[in-house]
Structures are given as structure tokens and as C-alpha cells.
Design a protein around this motif. Sequence first.
Motif, short mmCIF file in Angstrom:
data_model
loop_
_atom_site.label_atom_id
_atom_site.label_comp_id
_atom_site.label_asym_id
_atom_site.label_seq_id
_atom_site.Cartn_x
_atom_site.Cartn_y
_atom_site.Cartn_z
N GLY A 93 22.45 18.28 41.48
CA GLY A 93 23.52 17.82 40.14
C GLY A 93 23.24 18.59 39.43
N VAL A 94 22.15 20.08 39.13
CA VAL A 94 21.74 21.12 38.10
C VAL A 94 22.67 22.36 38.27
CG1 VAL A 94 20.49 22.00 36.29
CG2 VAL A 94 20.36 19.17 37.10
N ARG A 95 23.04 22.89 37.04
CA ARG A 95 23.10 24.35 37.56
C ARG A 95 22.16 25.25 36.98
NH1 ARG A 95 28.51 27.86 34.99
NH2 ARG A 95 29.06 26.24 34.00
N TYR A 96 22.50 26.24 37.90
CA TYR A 96 21.12 27.39 37.75
C TYR A 96 22.03 28.54 37.29
CZ TYR A 96 17.25 23.91 38.86
OH TYR A 96 16.45 23.33 38.58
N TYR A 97 21.50 28.69 36.10
CA TYR A 97 22.25 30.33 35.62
C TYR A 97 20.81 31.12 35.19
CZ TYR A 97 22.51 28.06 30.99
OH TYR A 97 21.52 27.43 29.60
N ALA A 98 21.85 31.78 34.39
CA ALA A 98 20.50 32.98 33.49
C ALA A 98 19.18 32.56 33.12
CB ALA A 98 20.83 34.35 33.10
N ARG A 127 23.39 10.95 33.79
CA ARG A 127 22.51 10.23 32.98
C ARG A 127 21.29 9.96 33.83
NH1 ARG A 127 25.94 9.00 29.46
NH2 ARG A 127 26.07 7.08 30.09
N LYS A 128 21.58 8.98 35.19
CA LYS A 128 21.19 8.24 35.06
C LYS A 128 20.09 9.11 36.18
CE LYS A 128 20.46 4.08 38.33
NZ LYS A 128 21.39 2.61 38.87
N ASN A 129 20.62 9.43 37.36
CA ASN A 129 20.53 9.95 38.82
C ASN A 129 20.65 11.64 39.01
OD1 ASN A 129 22.54 8.94 39.68
ND2 ASN A 129 21.10 7.50 41.00
N LYS A 130 21.90 12.26 37.97
CA LYS A 130 22.29 13.45 38.33
C LYS A 130 23.22 13.20 39.80
CE LYS A 130 20.54 16.22 35.62
NZ LYS A 130 19.87 14.74 35.05
N SER A 131 23.97 12.00 39.75
CA SER A 131 25.11 11.94 40.94
C SER A 131 26.71 11.28 40.12
CB SER A 131 24.42 10.14 41.42
OG SER A 131 24.43 9.31 40.68
N GLY A 132 27.45 10.86 41.09
CA GLY A 132 28.54 10.92 40.58
C GLY A 132 29.58 12.11 40.63
N PRO A 133 30.50 11.96 40.17
CA PRO A 133 31.76 13.02 40.02
C PRO A 133 31.43 14.21 39.43
CG PRO A 133 33.00 11.02 39.68
CD PRO A 133 31.74 11.34 39.64
N LEU A 134 30.10 13.80 38.28
CA LEU A 134 30.20 15.35 37.18
C LEU A 134 29.14 15.54 38.56
CD1 LEU A 134 30.02 13.06 34.16
CD2 LEU A 134 31.44 15.20 35.19
N SER A 135 28.17 15.45 38.81
CA SER A 135 27.30 15.79 40.07
C SER A 135 28.14 16.52 41.54
CB SER A 135 26.07 15.56 40.97
OG SER A 135 26.68 14.63 41.17
N VAL A 136 29.77 16.44 41.97
CA VAL A 136 30.37 16.40 42.66
C VAL A 136 31.14 17.81 42.04
CG1 VAL A 136 32.03 16.34 44.37
CG2 VAL A 136 30.33 14.34 43.96
N PHE A 137 31.59 18.11 41.23
CA PHE A 137 32.95 18.52 40.93
C PHE A 137 32.03 19.86 40.74
CE2 PHE A 137 35.84 15.04 40.18
CZ PHE A 137 37.19 15.09 41.47
N GLY A 138 32.49 21.47 40.98
CA GLY A 138 31.23 22.42 40.47
C GLY A 138 30.07 22.31 41.55
N THR A 139 30.01 21.38 42.07
CA THR A 139 29.05 22.07 43.18
C THR A 139 29.67 22.24 44.79
OG1 THR A 139 28.40 19.31 43.69
CG2 THR A 139 27.17 19.96 41.77
N SER A 140 30.62 21.65 45.11
CA SER A 140 31.16 21.84 45.91
C SER A 140 32.23 21.88 46.08
CB SER A 140 31.04 20.41 46.99
OG SER A 140 31.38 19.63 46.50
N GLY A 141 32.39 22.95 47.97
CA GLY A 141 34.29 23.34 47.69
C GLY A 141 34.36 24.01 49.22
#
Length: 583
Positions: free
Chosen positions: A207-212, A347-361
Motif C-alpha cells: 500500500g505504499v508508492r516506491y519512487y525515486a 491510516r490504520k493498516n494501509k488497507s482499503g480502496p486507497l491501497s487497491v486503486f493505483g496498485t493493481s490492474g
Amino acid sequence: MRSLHFDYIIVGGGTSGLVIAHRLASETTASVLVIEAGRDAKSAPDVLVPGKYIYQLEHDKEGLWELPTEPQTQLEGRSITFLRGKQLGGSSAVNYMAMARGPADDYDEWARKTGDDRWKWQNVLPRMKAMEDFSPEPPKGYHSLADANSDNHGTGGPIKLGFGNEMTPGVTKFVEACQEVGMHICPDINSGNPVGVGLAQFNVKDGVRYYAVNAYLDEEFRARHENLRVQANTVVRRLLLQGEKVVGVVIRECGSDKDNQVFCSKDVILCAGTIASPQLLLSSGIGPKTAIDELDLQLVRNAPGVGNGMLDHSILTLEFRVKDSSVDFSRLFSDKDLLQDAERKYRKNKSGPLSVFGTSGSVAFPKIERLQQSAEFRELDQQTQAFLMHPERPSAEIWLSSGYAAYSGAVKPRQSFITFELLLQNNLSCGTVTMRNTRGAPALEINPKILDHPYDRRIAIETVRAALNISKARAYNAEIEEMVHGPRDDDDGSILDFVRKNLGQGYHGVGTCRMGPEGDQMSVVDTDFNVIGVEGVKIADLSVCPILTCNHTQINAYLIGEQCADVLIQEWQAGNVPRSGGL
């Protein structure tokens, strides 16, 4: 600033720049200054939240460059906006997090064009593997769509890469529809042969973006390396020259009206990107003589290639209202209660829609036969035809996205939407980045000349037609209720009219300071990234790419940073005598 003298000055704290800074600071004793025009990373924590990437592009104005183009003749005179990251990490902080390497043949072509075998696929693949920490396990229920060969991937590198912990809704039907229209499953889109349909791979972990920044230059790294200095919110105005030698840069901190000078004993490395790197050269008297004369500057080096040869992908969407009751991305951000709940879960454990959209597809890379049968294709020279016909080179990229993008009509409660995002690839139109005197002051002029080449118009038509065919597959018969954004019909005229009204830039601009052999007058840098004919300055960003690769160009930026770092470290270790340069 503690010191006005450094061994190396890196202009631009984007993807390539931070890779170079990391390696110089950790593998040499050189003093390194990174100058970034935008903000530092610690002031933008939402960058790390994958599900907020579109929201950031629309609302986080402080973290973006918004650069208008000249009116585009083939787009009914529309000016479009080039978006770039204006913060440490550059565009890696604002991009869609999918990592797509593209076909192996692209890198072999890069090597052929430059005469440098370091760019061959067999030589860049080990570097790609070294920079990634790949998790091969797809979400439960999707193993039939992902079977990555470990020979193509690495573990333990700085960039986390995987398929996400939970899949974005709608992937199964999209894959079924693509198969119905003739695409096969591609078990690993990053194997060097992306053709087919499969699961995308994302630079995200738990659930965390890895970038430069968090991959190469986070706060802990900066604290450990006293030889590294990062100066954010500071614009580089021009290079400091003594004859044809660069000895430093002229800077201005944001909010100040005073210029300062910073000197270097080794090199200035421009990592400012496809637009700003040629802009800095032009502002320093390096570029086409006509452009320098227009700016009333002293000509330092007549370099015709500076700002010329710009290539880019372009983007278009088809959007549909569907029967699926899943919460889509658009509804998440338009429903206050849904968003608040999603933020609590994240905020609780990096779960839910904000950790799904943008991480899979899912993404499709089709070969479109109609393109190679077109009159526009037959008009191309044989070498270009052969390049485009390579069996592992896709004709386009078609993404399944959640929600809508361009649709602005009424939305009833609990309605859901999907979007097919079309990335038009292999474009041949060449644009320019230059500077003009406007009312006595220099002004940036960006003209990508989108769709100027007839073949690009054919690419657009056939890519839209291919996406329409996917939407008409049996898998979607009971799913799609209505196309809410698309052409009125599927004939050439209707599609091209839709394209002209809606096409935008593809965020993958390259080639304005092209790498090539020294005998080529349009080459701006040699294969060791040196600006040809000017001492003490290198360029290491997407502007040096000699071809428009069929990928997401963030991988190019990482590779360019690594390759340039190799050169710099070898030069440092060789014990080059620092220039006096009046320091």
C-alpha cells in the motif's frame, strides 16, 4: 547554503537525478549538490498513497509543473497542458505507478542508434533486475494471468515491484474480452515481450508508492552522507561558463529576487527533463544558432539538436457506464463518507480502496493488423516499417481503469463506470522545445506537433477501433450499459473527429537532447552523456532518449541515471584532475 563549491552539481531532483546522487554520494567521496526547483519530499506525504494519484494530478498544484503547449494544428487549435512533477522525485512522485519495460527490441534499437552496446537488452536487463525487489505472487484467484519468470526479475533492489495485494474490480471481464478479440495472455509484461493482455506490475509494496525518493534518497540516506546536499525550492537560471567550459550554475531560491552562483570542480549534470534541460542549454547560449540569436545571447556552441526531435506518446479515453456495483475510483472521491472510511482504513493498516486503486490492474498490448495494412504504413520507409513490424513490438497500450475521466454528465447514486485508457505508441511526429523573445523577455515554447505525421493519425484511429471492439465483446454484453465518452460511430471520420477533440499528451516526452554518435549533427550528447563541444556538463534524463520506446518511460529514467552514474564513478575513480576554473 554552507558551501558554494562542490565536485558535482545535479540540476533536477527527479528520477535520474536522485539515482545519480545516491550512487555518487555512497560510492565516492565527492561532494554532491542536488538542486530541485520544487518542494522537498517531506512536505508531501500523500505522494506515498497509491489511491490518490489522480486526485494529486488534479488538485496538488504545488507539486506540479503545468506547462501549456502551442496551439496544436491537428487538435483543432487546442493548447494542451504538459504535467511534470515539481518536487523531489520529479514525475516519479506523480505518475501512474505501473512499471512497463517495453519490448527488448527497443533497447537493441537504442544501442544501434547510438553505437553503444551498453543499451542492448541483454545488458540493461541485469541492471533492471538489480534495481527491483520483485514480488511474483498475484492476488488470490489471478494466478492464471501472471507467471513471471524469475530470470527476468530481481530481488533486494531499491524499487518494490509487484501485482498488489488485492485486484482492482473488473479485471476478469476485461481479460476475457481481450481474449475474445484475439489477444493471448501475456504472463509477464516485463519479460521483453509485452504483446498480449495480462496483469500490470506496480512499483508499490503493502500500500505504499516506491519512487525515486524513498527508493534512493530518503531522509535516512541523506543524514548518513555528509557529502550530499539537497537544495529544494531553488531554480537554476543558467549555466556558468568560461569559454566552452561549464564551471557552475546561477541559481535563485524561490521567493527571492537575488541570483547566486554555485561552482563545481567536476561536472554539472542536467537532470531537469525533456523540457527544462534544453531550456537551460538555450538560456546558456548552447543550441541552434537561430534560437540563440533570437534570445540575443552570445553563442557558446551551435548545437542544432537542442530542443528538436521531441517524441511523445498521447492519451485518449473511452468511458462506459456499467452494471457492476463495485465502488469505482470516481465514486470514492465524490462520496465524502466513502472517502473518509477509505482514509481511516489506510491510516490504520494501509488497507482499503486507497491501497487497491493505483496498485493493481490489467493492461493490453495489442498488435493491430489494420495498422500494417494501411496506406499510411505503406508510405513509410522500409527501415521504419521493419521496426514497427517486429513481432514483440505492440501497436498500442490499452488500460482498464476504474471510474471515469473525461465524462462530465449526470451521475446517479451507486452508478459505476470503467475507462479504457488508450496510450498511443510508436508516434512519428517530431516536436520542439525552444525559447522566444516575447515582449523583450525569454519565453518557453513547447510544440509537440501532435498527430502531424499521417501515420500517427492512423495509429489513433485504429487504436480507438481496437478498444471499441474490446467493449463489444461478449464478456461485456451484460456489463456495459452505455458508452458515455467515445466517438459517435466507428468509421474513420467519426473516430478522427473524436480524437482531435479529446487527445492529450502521453507524459512520456523524450528526445530533445538526443544521444548519438559525435558525427551526427543532431546529437546533443555522446554515449557518456557529455554535451558535445562543451566541457564540464552532462545530461542524464529522458531528453537523451534517441527513440520513443513502447513502455512507461520511468524505467528509461532509472536506467539513464544508473548508466550515467557508472560513467561518473569511473571518471572519479580514474583520478581526473579537478579544473581550476577560477574557483
